[in-house]
Design a protein around this motif. Structure first.
Motif, PDB file in Angstrom:
ATOM      1  N   ALA A 180       0.827  -1.218   0.000  1.00  0.00           N
ATOM      2  CA  ALA A 180       0.000   0.000   0.000  1.00  0.00           C
ATOM      3  C   ALA A 180       0.856   1.260   0.000  1.00  0.00           C
ATOM      4  CB  ALA A 180      -0.916  -0.002   1.220  1.00  0.00           C
ATOM      5  N   ARG A 181       0.392   2.216  -0.789  1.00  0.00           N
ATOM      6  CA  ARG A 181       1.097   3.491  -0.872  1.00  0.00           C
ATOM      7  C   ARG A 181       1.038   4.232   0.459  1.00  0.00           C
ATOM      8  NH1 ARG A 181       3.476   6.161  -4.136  1.00  0.00           N
ATOM      9  NH2 ARG A 181       2.960   4.851  -5.927  1.00  0.00           N
ATOM     10  N   LYS A 182       2.101   4.981   0.739  1.00  0.00           N
ATOM     11  CA  LYS A 182       2.180   5.778   1.964  1.00  0.00           C
ATOM     12  C   LYS A 182       1.996   7.260   1.601  1.00  0.00           C
ATOM     13  CE  LYS A 182       4.221   2.390   4.695  1.00  0.00           C
ATOM     14  NZ  LYS A 182       4.046   1.313   3.758  1.00  0.00           N
ATOM     15  N   PRO A 183       1.603   8.066   2.614  1.00  0.00           N
ATOM     16  CA  PRO A 183       1.450   9.499   2.338  1.00  0.00           C
ATOM     17  C   PRO A 183       2.778  10.133   1.935  1.00  0.00           C
ATOM     18  CG  PRO A 183       1.103   9.006   4.690  1.00  0.00           C
ATOM     19  CD  PRO A 183       1.218   7.698   3.985  1.00  0.00           C
ATOM     20  N   ASN A 184       2.669  11.290   1.272  1.00  0.00           N
ATOM     21  CA  ASN A 184       3.842  12.063   0.871  1.00  0.00           C
ATOM     22  C   ASN A 184       4.850  11.250   0.069  1.00  0.00           C
ATOM     23  OD1 ASN A 184       2.836  14.375   2.287  1.00  0.00           O
ATOM     24  ND2 ASN A 184       3.420  13.307   4.175  1.00  0.00           N
ATOM     25  N   THR A 185       4.343  10.602  -0.956  1.00  0.00           N
ATOM     26  CA  THR A 185       5.205   9.836  -1.850  1.00  0.00           C
ATOM     27  C   THR A 185       4.955  10.305  -3.279  1.00  0.00           C
ATOM     28  OG1 THR A 185       3.498   8.132  -1.886  1.00  0.00           O
ATOM     29  CG2 THR A 185       5.364   7.757  -0.418  1.00  0.00           C
ATOM     30  N   ILE A 186       5.789   9.831  -4.177  1.00  0.00           N
ATOM     31  CA  ILE A 186       5.633  10.187  -5.590  1.00  0.00           C
ATOM     32  C   ILE A 186       5.567   8.900  -6.398  1.00  0.00           C
ATOM     33  CG2 ILE A 186       6.766  11.300  -7.571  1.00  0.00           C
ATOM     34  CD1 ILE A 186       7.835  13.387  -5.625  1.00  0.00           C
ATOM     35  N   LYS A 203       2.300  13.458  -7.427  1.00  0.00           N
ATOM     36  CA  LYS A 203       2.674  13.730  -6.040  1.00  0.00           C
ATOM     37  C   LYS A 203       1.478  13.416  -5.150  1.00  0.00           C
ATOM     38  CE  LYS A 203       4.525  17.528  -3.297  1.00  0.00           C
ATOM     39  NZ  LYS A 203       3.316  17.879  -2.566  1.00  0.00           N
ATOM     40  N   ILE A 204       1.661  12.483  -4.243  1.00  0.00           N
ATOM     41  CA  ILE A 204       0.589  12.091  -3.333  1.00  0.00           C
ATOM     42  C   ILE A 204       0.837  12.765  -1.993  1.00  0.00           C
ATOM     43  CG2 ILE A 204      -0.640  10.149  -2.304  1.00  0.00           C
ATOM     44  CD1 ILE A 204      -0.477   9.852  -5.344  1.00  0.00           C
ATOM     45  N   ASN A 205      -0.124  13.552  -1.536  1.00  0.00           N
ATOM     46  CA  ASN A 205       0.008  14.155  -0.204  1.00  0.00           C
ATOM     47  C   ASN A 205      -0.600  13.216   0.825  1.00  0.00           C
ATOM     48  OD1 ASN A 205       0.989  16.463  -1.589  1.00  0.00           O
ATOM     49  ND2 ASN A 205      -1.103  17.174  -1.878  1.00  0.00           N
ATOM     50  N   SER A 206      -1.883  13.459   1.158  1.00  0.00           N
ATOM     51  CA  SER A 206      -2.536  12.588   2.135  1.00  0.00           C
ATOM     52  C   SER A 206      -2.808  11.233   1.499  1.00  0.00           C
ATOM     53  CB  SER A 206      -3.844  13.223   2.595  1.00  0.00           C
ATOM     54  OG  SER A 206      -4.718  13.384   1.493  1.00  0.00           O
ATOM     55  N   CYS A 207      -2.646  10.181   2.285  1.00  0.00           N
ATOM     56  CA  CYS A 207      -2.952   8.834   1.796  1.00  0.00           C
ATOM     57  C   CYS A 207      -3.106   7.905   2.985  1.00  0.00           C
ATOM     58  CB  CYS A 207      -1.859   8.335   0.862  1.00  0.00           C
ATOM     59  SG  CYS A 207      -2.062   6.590   0.447  1.00  0.00           S
ATOM     60  N   GLU A 208      -4.319   7.507   3.240  1.00  0.00           N
ATOM     61  CA  GLU A 208      -4.583   6.623   4.379  1.00  0.00           C
ATOM     62  C   GLU A 208      -5.036   5.251   3.887  1.00  0.00           C
ATOM     63  OE1 GLU A 208      -3.811   7.466   7.339  1.00  0.00           O
ATOM     64  OE2 GLU A 208      -3.346   9.550   6.832  1.00  0.00           O
ATOM     65  N   LEU A 209      -4.452   4.812   2.778  1.00  0.00           N
ATOM     66  CA  LEU A 209      -4.892   3.541   2.196  1.00  0.00           C
ATOM     67  C   LEU A 209      -4.730   2.379   3.185  1.00  0.00           C
ATOM     68  CD1 LEU A 209      -5.948   1.912  -0.158  1.00  0.00           C
ATOM     69  CD2 LEU A 209      -3.639   1.793  -1.080  1.00  0.00           C
ATOM     70  N   ALA A 212      -4.734  16.280  -5.463  1.00  0.00           N
ATOM     71  CA  ALA A 212      -4.926  15.336  -4.358  1.00  0.00           C
ATOM     72  C   ALA A 212      -5.598  14.074  -4.867  1.00  0.00           C
ATOM     73  CB  ALA A 212      -5.783  15.975  -3.272  1.00  0.00           C
ATOM     74  N   TYR A 213      -5.398  12.974  -4.169  1.00  0.00           N
ATOM     75  CA  TYR A 213      -5.964  11.688  -4.587  1.00  0.00           C
ATOM     76  C   TYR A 213      -6.741  11.047  -3.443  1.00  0.00           C
ATOM     77  CZ  TYR A 213      -2.724  12.319  -8.425  1.00  0.00           C
ATOM     78  OH  TYR A 213      -2.053  12.839  -9.510  1.00  0.00           O
ATOM     79  N   SER A 214      -7.908  10.525  -3.769  1.00  0.00           N
ATOM     80  CA  SER A 214      -8.667   9.768  -2.772  1.00  0.00           C
ATOM     81  C   SER A 214      -8.187   8.325  -2.792  1.00  0.00           C
ATOM     82  CB  SER A 214     -10.152   9.796  -3.110  1.00  0.00           C
ATOM     83  OG  SER A 214     -10.395   8.946  -4.227  1.00  0.00           O
ATOM     84  N   PHE A 215      -8.430   7.620  -1.713  1.00  0.00           N
ATOM     85  CA  PHE A 215      -8.080   6.194  -1.645  1.00  0.00           C
ATOM     86  C   PHE A 215      -9.243   5.436  -1.025  1.00  0.00           C
ATOM     87  CE2 PHE A 215      -4.160   8.457  -2.009  1.00  0.00           C
ATOM     88  CZ  PHE A 215      -3.429   7.682  -2.901  1.00  0.00           C
ATOM     89  N   ALA A 216      -9.375   4.188  -1.426  1.00  0.00           N
ATOM     90  CA  ALA A 216     -10.480   3.398  -0.896  1.00  0.00           C
ATOM     91  C   ALA A 216     -10.124   1.928  -0.849  1.00  0.00           C
ATOM     92  CB  ALA A 216     -11.720   3.570  -1.772  1.00  0.00           C
ATOM     93  N   ALA A 217     -10.669   1.250   0.124  1.00  0.00           N
ATOM     94  CA  ALA A 217     -10.587  -0.211   0.160  1.00  0.00           C
ATOM     95  C   ALA A 217     -12.010  -0.736   0.216  1.00  0.00           C
ATOM     96  CB  ALA A 217      -9.800  -0.673   1.377  1.00  0.00           C
ATOM     97  N   GLN A 218     -12.253  -1.771  -0.563  1.00  0.00           N
ATOM     98  CA  GLN A 218     -13.588  -2.370  -0.574  1.00  0.00           C
ATOM     99  C   GLN A 218     -13.464  -3.864  -0.311  1.00  0.00           C
ATOM    100  OE1 GLN A 218     -16.045  -1.861  -4.181  1.00  0.00           O
ATOM    101  NE2 GLN A 218     -16.293   0.251  -3.533  1.00  0.00           N
ATOM    102  N   ILE A 219     -14.352  -4.346   0.551  1.00  0.00           N
ATOM    103  CA  ILE A 219     -14.435  -5.790   0.762  1.00  0.00           C
ATOM    104  C   ILE A 219     -15.876  -6.187   0.495  1.00  0.00           C
ATOM    105  CG2 ILE A 219     -14.368  -7.621   2.530  1.00  0.00           C
ATOM    106  CD1 ILE A 219     -11.929  -6.251   3.723  1.00  0.00           C
TER     107      ILE A 219
END
Ligand code: FAD
Lengths: 787, 302
Positions: A388-394, A400-406, A613-620
Motif C-alpha cells: 500500500a502506498r504511503k502518504p507524501n510519496t511520488i 505527487k501524493i500528499n494525504s494517503c490513508e490507504l 490530491a488523490y482519494s483512496f479506498a478499500a472495498q471488501i
C-alpha cells in the motif's frame, strides 16, 4: 479542530431536495418557450457506408416542417472534445462510420411531424465493409475508418519509468494475466436534450450538461462566434456520469435549425439514441505482468492494453492515458511500463464513464494481484498492506501524493467485514474478496490548453443582509455540488446554510468553471468558493469593526453573528453589518478563483492523471454463488474511503452508494451488445440490465480520518472513487467462494456457470488420474464425485 | 428473442403510427368491430406488449379495439364445479393480490409477482400475456401445469380449449383475429402442490431465461401425477412428458428428481440469444426442474 466547524461536516438537506421530490424542478425536456419547434436527427442505418445522395425535398414539403438540414447547411469544421483529435462533423459529409452516425436533421411544429419528416428523407448509401473488433481493425487490409489514421490507430502510448525488464529479472516471481473489460454505457435516467435559441446574433442553449463551459467553448468555436455571444445554461440534470461532458448533435444541429427558422428548437435523444451517441466505457483488452519479491513486494509492472474506441475520439485519448496512469496510485513500486493502443472501429464512440479509464484496469490488476498472492501463499489483504502506498510519496509516473490513508482503509475494512474470521472459512458457495482504488480530485490540466483558472466564484450578500447568493460555474448534475458549495460559502463567511441561495452553471451570469468531471468540484470549485467567502467575511468584519468600535482582528463571525473573540456577548448580526456595508460602500461581494499548482512530469502524456490530491479506498465484499446456476448474489459490501475532510456526510455516503451501484452493474450485469452488422442489440433498459433495488446488497460506507493539505478545509474526491475497486472486489470474492476466475467483464451468471463446469471437469479428470496412481481415500473419492 | 426483434434501423421513428380507436362496452360488440375491420384491427388490453411493438413499427394496426370498458373481463371468481376463473383483463397485480389465488393457487400469484415491475404489473393483463405468446412469458407455464382452459369468444360463438393447445409458435396462437380471449379457468383438481421458478438475469424487470412450472399429486411420498412445463426453451411453452412419466408411480427421492431434471433438459429445444446460450438454458432446465419439483412436493402450491 474539525469539530469546530459551524456549517461544513453536517448533513444539511440538499438545497434542491424539495423541488426535486415534489416534481417542481425543471429539466431541459420540461421547458417550453413560445413558438418552440421540435427537432430530431436522422441517423445512419449502416455501420460504414459512403453517402451518395441525400434528398430532402419530400420532407421539406410536409406541412409543419420548418427546416431540414444536412452537412451542406452547417459549418464543415471538425469538432471533438479532445483537441488533438477533432474528428467529428455536425453531419457526416462523405461517409457514415457507425449505426447511429448523424446524417440530417428536421425541425417541425410537433413531434409527430418531425418523425414523419425523418422518414421522408431519402439517403442513398454505398455500403462499405465494416470492422468491429480493435485487433481486426489494426490488421493489414482492414476497412479504413478515417483516412488520417492508418491501421485505424487513434492513439498510441508507450511509457516506461524505471526499468521493468531489470525488475522482472530480479524478481522472485513474475506472472502475466490477460483480462477483457466490456463496453458499458452510463445510462443516465434523464435523456440528453437541448433547447437552442439563436436570436439577434446571440445563441442561447439550455441543456442537460456536465460542463456549460466546454459546451460554450466548442459551440462558439464551431460557429465562429465570440464566446460572449454563446450562452449555455444548465437546467436540472438527471445524471451524466461522463456522458454529458461534450456537446452532441442536439446542440449543434439545434443551433442551426434555430438560426434558420428564427425560433427556439428543442431536441432530444430517446433511449436508443442515447445508447448510439454513447461515450461510455471502452471495451479493453488488458495484459498485466508483474514481478514481485519473495515477500510479495511489487518490483515492477507492465500494463499492455488495447482499446476499442468506436468511430470517434470523444474523450478517448484521456481515457487511454488514464487507464495506465492511475494504476500506479495505490501500490508503491518503482518500475512501470505502459503500452496502449486505442483503435477506431465502426461502433459508437466511447469516452469517459465514472472512474474514467481506471475501473477496468483496476479490475484486472486486483485480480492479478490476488493470483500473485495465491502463488506466493500470502493472504490477499496482507499482500495489499505490504504494497500500500504511503502518504507524501511520488508515483513512478510522477504524481505527487500528499494525504494517503490507504493502509488504514484496508485495516478498517478488515475489521468491519470480519475478514480474519471469514477469509477461507466461509461455507461453500460463499466468498469474500478485497480490492482497492484511488482517484484524482480534479484533473491537473483542463481538456483544451488554456491558462484560465479552473474554478471561480462570486458571492453577493443581499442588500438587507438577509441572504447571500453564490454564483458559481460548478455544475450540479445530481451529485449535490450546489449544496456542498453553499455549505462551504456559509462556513467561509460565518453565515448560515439555510439563508444561502445559488445561481450556478450559466455561462452568462456565473463565473467560469470547467464543470463536473474528474471529481473536481469539491476541491477546486470549493477552493474558489472558500476564497470568495473569506473575502466577504474580511470586508464584513472591517465594517463591523467600524460599527462596534473594535479592531477587526478582534472580531470573528460564525453562523450569522459577528462577535468579539472571547466575549461572544458583544455582538451584532451578519445582516446588520451587511446592510450597513451596502449603505456606506455599495454591493458586498466576494470573489475567488482557483488554479492548481504546476503538477507532474515532462514526458509525453505526463499531464493526464495529475491532480492536487488523490482519494483512496478499500472495498471488501461478500458474495454467494449458486453452484448449479452460476447466479451471483452480493450479500454485503464494506467501503472504507479516505476522502479528506467531509463537507456533507449524507451526500458523501450517497456518492459511495451510487458509485458502488454503478461499479456493481458493470461487474455482473451491464454490457452493450451488437449484432454482426454493428447494430445495438440491447439499447433499452430491459435488456441493458442496470441493477435494481432488489439486487443491491447491504452497504457499509465508512471513513478514515484524513486531511488533505491541497484542498480547502482538507477535502478531496469521493464521487468516482467507489466505482473503481468494485469489479475486482467481486471477482476476487467469487474466486474465494468457488475457486474460479472469470477473465472478462461482466462476470455474468453464465460465465460463472461455465467456469464452474470447466473446473468440475478439470477436478474430475485430475482426481481420476490420482485415483489411478494411488488408491483414493474416501475423502478424495467424495470430492471427485460430480464436483 | 423478443427484444432482438425490436431493433430498429438507425433513425427509424419511435413514434406511434396513426390508428383508429374503439372502446366497446361488450364482448359481442368488440367481436363485431373486429370482424368488421378485418385483420388490420387489433385488441388492446394493457398495451405493454402491443404499444411497444407499434412504436417500433413491428405491427402497424389500422385500428385498436380496447377492452377497457368491458368490466366483466376483469373479475377473478370461483364457480363451484367449474373452477377458479381469471378474467382476461385481470392485471398481473390483480393476480398478485387475489385472496382466492392465495387460498388455492398461491403459485399463480407468485408467478405474477415475479413479472416485470410494479408499473407493468399494474396494467399488463393475463389475456395479453397469453395472446402475445412470447416463449418466455411467465404465466403460461404455471397455468398449463395447473391444467388451465381458455375461453375464446368470436362473432360465431364461444369455444373452450386447454391452454396447452393454445400456442402454435412464437407470437402465434389458435385465436382468430376476430376472437377475444375472455377467461382462463383453473379447474378443480387433486394436485397437492405447484410452483413456478423463473430464472432471470436480475432480481426485477428481467424476462425469463428459463421458466419451469411443476404441478404434482403426491400421496404418501409417492408421485401419482406430475406436470412439468418449460418456458423460454422452445417456440412455445412445452410439457416435459418424458420427465413426467419417469416420476409417476415412484416414491420421491433425490435421484428421481435428478433424473426428471435430466430428462426435461434432454427434451427441451432451447436457442441461443443475447440473454443466454442454448447450452446454458438446457442445464438450467435440469436444475430448475429438480428444484421446482422439490418445492411443489414439499411445500404445496407456492
Ligand atoms: C418493461 C416490461 C417488462 C415486462 N416483463 C415481463 C415479464 O417479466 N414476464 C412476462 O411474461 N411478460 C413481461 N412483459 C410483457 C407484457 O407486460 C406481458 O406480456 C403482459 O401480460 C401483456 O399484457 P397487455 O395487457 O399489456 O397486452 P397488450 O399489449 O394489450 O396485448 C398483447 C397482445 O395480446 C392481444 N390481446 C390482449 N388481450 C387480448 C384478449 N383478451 N383477447 C384477444 N387478444 C388480446 C393484443 O391484441 C396484442 O396482440 C413485460 C413488458 C414490459 C414492457
Amino acid at each position: 479542530m474539525r469539530d469546530n466547524y459551524a456549517v461544513i461536516g453536517k448533513s444539511v438537506p440538499k438545497i434542491d431536495g424539495r423541488v426535486k421530490v415534489t416534481g417542481q424542478a425543471k429539466y431541459t425536456g420540461d421547458l417550453k418557450f413560445p413558438n418552440m419547434l421540435v427537432g430530431k436527427i436522422l441517423t445512419s442505418p449502416h455501420p460504414h457506408a459512403r453517402i451518395l445522395h441525400i434528398d430532402t425535398t419530400e420532407a421539406e414539403r410536409l406541412p409543419g416542417v420548418k427546416a431540414v438540414i444536412t452537412h451542406k447547411d452547417v459549418p464543415p469544421l471538425k469538432y471533438g472534445i479532445s483537441p488533438a483529435r477533432w474528428d467529428e462533423n455536425i453531419f457526416c459529409i462523405d461517409k457514415v462510420r457507425f449505426v447511429g452516425d448523424k446524417v440530417a436533421a428536421v425541425a417541425a411544429v410537433d413531434d409527430e411531424t418531425v418523425y414523419k419528416a425523418l422518414k421522408l428523407i431519402k439517403v442513398d448509401y454505398e455500403v462499405l465493409p465494416a470492422v468491429f473488433d480493435p485487433i481486426e481493425a489494426m490488421a493489414e487490409g482492414a476497412p479504413q475508418i478515417h483516412d488520417e489514421y492508418p491501421r485505424n490507430i487513434n492513439t498510441e502510448i508507450h511509457q516506461h519509468f524505471g526499468d521493468v525488464e531489470k525488475a522482472f529479472a530480479q524478481a522472485y516471481h513474475v506472472r502475466t494475466d490477460r483480462f477483457v473489460g466490456q463496453r458499458t454505457y452510463q445510462s443516465p435516467i434523464e435523456p440528453h436534450s437541448a433547447i437552442s435559441m439563436w436570436e439577434g446574433g446571440k445563441l442561447t442553449v439550455y441543456t442537460s450538461t456536465q460542463s456549460p463551459h466546454y459546451f460554450q467553448y466548442y459551440i462558439a468555436r464551431q460557429f465562429g462566434l465570440p464566446m460572449g455571444d454563446v450562452r449555455v445554461v444548465k437546467t436540472f440534470v438527471g445524471g451524466g456520469f461522463g456522458g454529458k461532458l461534450e456537446p452532441t448533435g442536439l446542440e449543434f444541429a439545434g443551433a442551426v435549425l434555430s438560426r434558420l427558422t428564427g425560433r427556439p428548437v428543442k431536441m432530444f435523444y430517446d433511449r436508443h439514441e442515447m445508447f448510439a451517441h454513447n461515450r461510455g466505457r471502452h471495451r479493453q483488452i488488458m495484459e498485466i505482468t508483474s514481478g514481485v519479491d519473495r515477500d510479495g513486494k511489487i518490483l515492477g509492472v507492465h500494463a499492455n492494453f488495447i482499446m476499442d474506441g468506436g468511430a470517434y475520439t470523444s474523450l478517448g485519448i484521456a481515457t487511454a492515458y488514464y487507464a495506465g496512469a492511475m494504476l500506479t496510485l495505490t501500490y508503491d513500486f518503482a518500475n512501470y511500463k505502459f503500452d496502449m493502443i486505442r483503435v477506431y472501429t465502426n461502433l459508437p464512440a466511447c469516452g469517459a464513464q465514472r472512474g474514467h479509464g481506471a475501473p477496468q484496469p483496476r479490475y484486472a490488476f486486483e485480480c492479478h494481484l490476488d493470483m500473485v498472492a495465491q502463488d506466493l501463499g500470502i493472504d490477499p489483504l496482507e499482500m495489499r498492506l505490504r504494497n500500500a502506498r504511503k502518504p507524501n510519496t511520488i508515483t513512478p509516473n510522477q504524481f505527487k501524493i500528499n494525504s494517503c490513508e490507504l493502509e488504514e482503509c484496508i485495516q478498517q475494512a478488515r475489521r468491519l467485514s470480519g475478514w480474519d474470521a471469514k477469509k477461507g472459512k466461509l461455507p461453500r458457495g460463499r466468498g469474500i474478496g478485497i480490492a482497492v482504488g484511488s482517484f484524482v480530485s480534479g484533473a491537473g490540466y483542463p481538456i483544451y490548453r488554456t491558462n484560465l483558472p479552473h474554478a471561480a466564484a462570486i458571492i453577493k450578500v443581499h442588500e438587507d443582509g438577509s441572504a447571500a447568493t453564490l454564483y458559481t460555474g460548478a455544475t450540479d448534475i445530481g451529485q449535490g455540488s450546489d449544496t456542498v458549495l453553499c455549505q462551504m460559502a456559509a462556513e467561509a463567511m460565518g453565515f448560515v446554510y439555510e439563508r444561502m441561495k445559488i445561481v450556478a452553471a450559466d455561462t452568462e451570469t456565473t463565473p467560469h468553471d470547467f464543470g463536473a468531471y474528474a471529481s473536481r468540484q469539491t476541491l477546486m470549485s470549493g477552493a474558489a468558493v472558500k476564497q470568495a467567502g473569506e473575502e466577504v467575511k474580511k470586508q464584513l468584519l472591517a465594517m463591523a469593526g467600524e460599527m462596534m468600535q473594535v479592531a477587526p482582528e478582534e472580531l470573528d463571525c460564525r453562523e450569522g453573528v459577528i462577535f468579539v473573540k472571547g466575549r461572544p456577548e458583544v455582538n451584532i448580526t451578519f445582516g446588520e453589518a451587511a446592510r450597513e456595508f451596502f449603505v456606506r460602500k455599495g454591493p458586498l461581494i466576494g470573489r475567488g478563483a482557483y488554479t492548481p499548482p504546476t503538477l507532474g512530469g515532462t514526458f509525453r502524456g505526463a499531464a493526464v492523471g495529475t491532480s492536487p490530491a488523490y482519494s483512496f479506498a478499500a472495498q471488501i465484499s461478500e458474495v454467494e454463488v449458486d453452484e448449479e446456476t452460476g447466479e451471483i448474489q452480493v450479500k454485503e459490501v464494506w467501503d472504507v474511503h479516505d476522502c479528506g475532510t467531509v463537507i456533507n456526510p449524507a451526500l458523501l455516503h450517497g456518492q459511495v452508494h451510487g458509485a458502488l451501484y454503478m461499479g456493481m452493474g458493470e461487474s455482473v450485469w451491464e454490457e452493450v451488445l451488437f449484432d454482426a452488422s454493428g447494430r445495438i442489440l440491447n439499447p433499452n433498459l430491459a435488456e441493458y440490465r442496470l441493477p435494481t433495488a432488489l439486487d443491491m446488497p447491504k452497504i457499509t460506507s465508512a471513513l478514515v480520518d484524513s486531511f488533505e493539505p491541497a484542498g480547502p478545509w482538507g477535502v478531496k474526491e469521493v464521487g468516482e472513487g467507489a466505482t473503481i475497486p468494485t469489479m475486482g472486489c467481486y471477482a476476487n470474492a467469487i474466486y474465494d467462494a468457488m475457486g474460479i476466475r472469470v477473465y472478462s467483464l461482466p462476470l455474468t451468471y453464465e460465465k460463472v456457470w461455465r467456469a464452474l463446469r470447466e473446473k468440475r471437469n478439470a477436478d474430475f479428470s485430475q482426481n481420476r488420474q490420482m485415483a489411478e496412481a494411488v488408491p483414493a481415500t474416501p475423502d478424495e473419492a467424495a470430492r471427485g464425485d460430480g464436483r | 428473442m423478443r427484444m432482438v426483434r425490436f431493433i430498429r434501423e438507425g433513425g427509424k421513428a419511435m413514434y406511434l403510427p396513426d390508428f383508429n380507436y374503439y372502446c366497446p362496452h361488450s364482448v359481442q360488440e368488440a367481436c363485431a368491430i373486429l370482424a368488421d375491420l378485418g385483420a388490420g384491427a387489433k385488441v388492446l388490453a394493457g398495451g405493454t406488449d402491443l404499444l411497444i411493438k407499434m412504436k417500433h413499427e413491428l405491427v402497424v394496426p389500422k385500428a385498436l379495439v380496447s377492452l377497457k370498458n368491458i368490466r366483466s373481463l376483469a373479475d377473478i371468481g370461483y364457480v363451484e364445479g367449474k373452477g377458479l376463473i381469471l378474467g382476461a383483463r385481470c392485471t398481473h397485480n390483480d393476480l398478485v393480490n387475489s385472496t382466492l389465488l392465495h387460498q388455492r393457487y398461491l403459485s399463480v400469484a407468485e408467478a405474477a409477482h415475479q413479472m416485470a415491475n410494479n408499473q407493468i404489473r399494474n396494467i399488463g393483463t393475463v389475456g395479453g400475456n397469453l395472446v402475445n405468446a412470447v416463449p418466455s412469458a411467465d404465466l403460461p407455464p404455471i397455468l398449463i401445469a395447473l391444467g388451465a382452459q381458455v375461453t375464446l369468444v368470436g362473432p360465431g360463438g364461444e369455444r373452450t380449449l386447454p391452454l396447452e393447445q393454445f400456442f402454435t409458435g412464437p407470437g402465434q396462437t389458435v385465436i382468430a383475429h376476430d376472437e377475444i380471449l375472455t377467461e382462463v379457468v383453473i379447474p378443480d383438481q387433486s394436485t397437492t402442490g405447484s410452483t413456478y421458478i423463473k430464472f432471470g438475469l436480475r432480481r426485477s424487470g428481467a424476462l425469463a431465461v428459463v421458466g419451469v412450472a411443476a404441478a404434482v399429486t403426491v400421496v404418501e411420498r409417492v408421485i401419482r401425477e406430475a406436470r412439468i412445463v418449460l418456458g423460454a426453451v422452445a417456440p412455445t411453452p412445452i410439457r416435459a412428458r418424458e420427465a413426467e412419466e419417469r416420476l409417476v408411480g415412484n416414491a420421491v427421492s433425490t435421484e428421481l428428481l435428478e433424473e426428471a431434471g435430466i430428462r426435461a433438459a434432454t427434451a427441451c429445444k432451447p436457442i441461443s440469444d443475447i440473454r443466454a446460450s442454448a447450452e446454458y438454458r438446457r442445464d438450467l432446465v435440469r436444475v430448475l426442474t429438480k428444484r421446482s419439483l422439490r418445492r411443489a412436493i414439499e411445500q404445496g402450491h407456492v
